[in-house]
Design a protein around this motif. Structure first.
Motif, short mmCIF file in Angstrom:
data_model
loop_
_atom_site.label_atom_id
_atom_site.label_comp_id
_atom_site.label_asym_id
_atom_site.label_seq_id
_atom_site.Cartn_x
_atom_site.Cartn_y
_atom_site.Cartn_z
N ARG A 101 0.83 -1.20 0.00
CA ARG A 101 0.00 0.00 0.00
C ARG A 101 0.87 1.26 0.00
O ARG A 101 0.60 2.22 -0.73
CB ARG A 101 -0.94 0.01 1.21
N GLU A 102 1.93 1.25 0.81
CA GLU A 102 2.81 2.41 0.89
C GLU A 102 3.52 2.66 -0.44
O GLU A 102 3.63 3.81 -0.88
CB GLU A 102 3.82 2.24 2.02
N ALA A 108 1.79 6.71 -6.77
CA ALA A 108 0.70 7.60 -7.18
C ALA A 108 1.10 9.06 -6.97
O ALA A 108 0.81 9.92 -7.81
CB ALA A 108 -0.57 7.28 -6.42
N ALA A 109 1.75 9.35 -5.87
CA ALA A 109 2.18 10.73 -5.58
C ALA A 109 3.19 11.21 -6.62
O ALA A 109 3.13 12.36 -7.07
CB ALA A 109 2.77 10.81 -4.18
N PRO A 114 3.29 17.49 -11.10
CA PRO A 114 3.41 18.11 -12.42
C PRO A 114 4.85 17.96 -12.93
O PRO A 114 5.80 18.03 -12.17
CB PRO A 114 3.06 19.59 -12.18
N SER A 115 4.97 17.73 -14.21
CA SER A 115 6.31 17.55 -14.79
C SER A 115 6.92 18.93 -15.00
O SER A 115 6.25 19.92 -15.20
CB SER A 115 6.23 16.79 -16.10
N LYS A 116 8.25 18.96 -14.97
CA LYS A 116 9.00 20.22 -15.16
C LYS A 116 9.48 20.30 -16.59
O LYS A 116 10.61 20.07 -16.90
CB LYS A 116 10.19 20.28 -14.20
N SER A 117 8.58 20.63 -17.48
CA SER A 117 8.95 20.74 -18.90
C SER A 117 8.98 22.15 -19.35
O SER A 117 8.28 22.99 -19.04
CB SER A 117 7.98 20.01 -19.80
#
Length: 117
Positions: A101-102, A108-109, A114-117
């Motif tokens: 679960r962890e 998931a986190a 958000p990606s740094k594009s």
């Protein structure tokens, strides 16, 4: 010379075997009668009672307890499997479920950032 871990396993096997034999005799069962109810071969049950093999799985111990009509906790304790009311195998499985679960939460986190594009 056996390792300390091997010695502990041997001691647990012998303790479990003595307990199973005592409970079987208290009920007045023969090896064959109890073995049939487990089900297990009489020769395997004899080896278990003599401590000639390591303690069997929790499932087998629970089947032995059911055939003897006793609570499995005492047999699991003799086999060194009970700590705090849960068998060792159940504790390990619960911990693995928790870790799973962890890991999923962390994954998931990471995927939600958000990606740094």
């Amino acid at each position: 010379m056996a390792s300390p871990k091997g010695q502990k396993e041997t001691q647990r096997a012998e303790t479990l075997g003595v307990l199973v034999r005592r409970l079987r005799r208290k009920r007045g069962d023969t090896l064959a009668e109890l073995a049939e109810r487990i089900p297990m071969s009489p020769s395997n049950l004899s080896r278990l009672e003599l401590g000639k093999q390591g303690p069997p799985s929790d499932e087998i111990i629970e089947r032995v307890a059911a055939a003897l009509k006793v609570d499995a906790t005492e047999l699991l304790q003799a086999a060194g499997r009970v700590s705090g009311g849960a068998s060792f195998e159940k504790q390990v499985l619960a911990r693995l479920d928790q870790l799973d679960r962890e890991v999923r939460e962390v994954k998931a986190a990471i995927e939600d950032r958000p990606s740094k594009s």
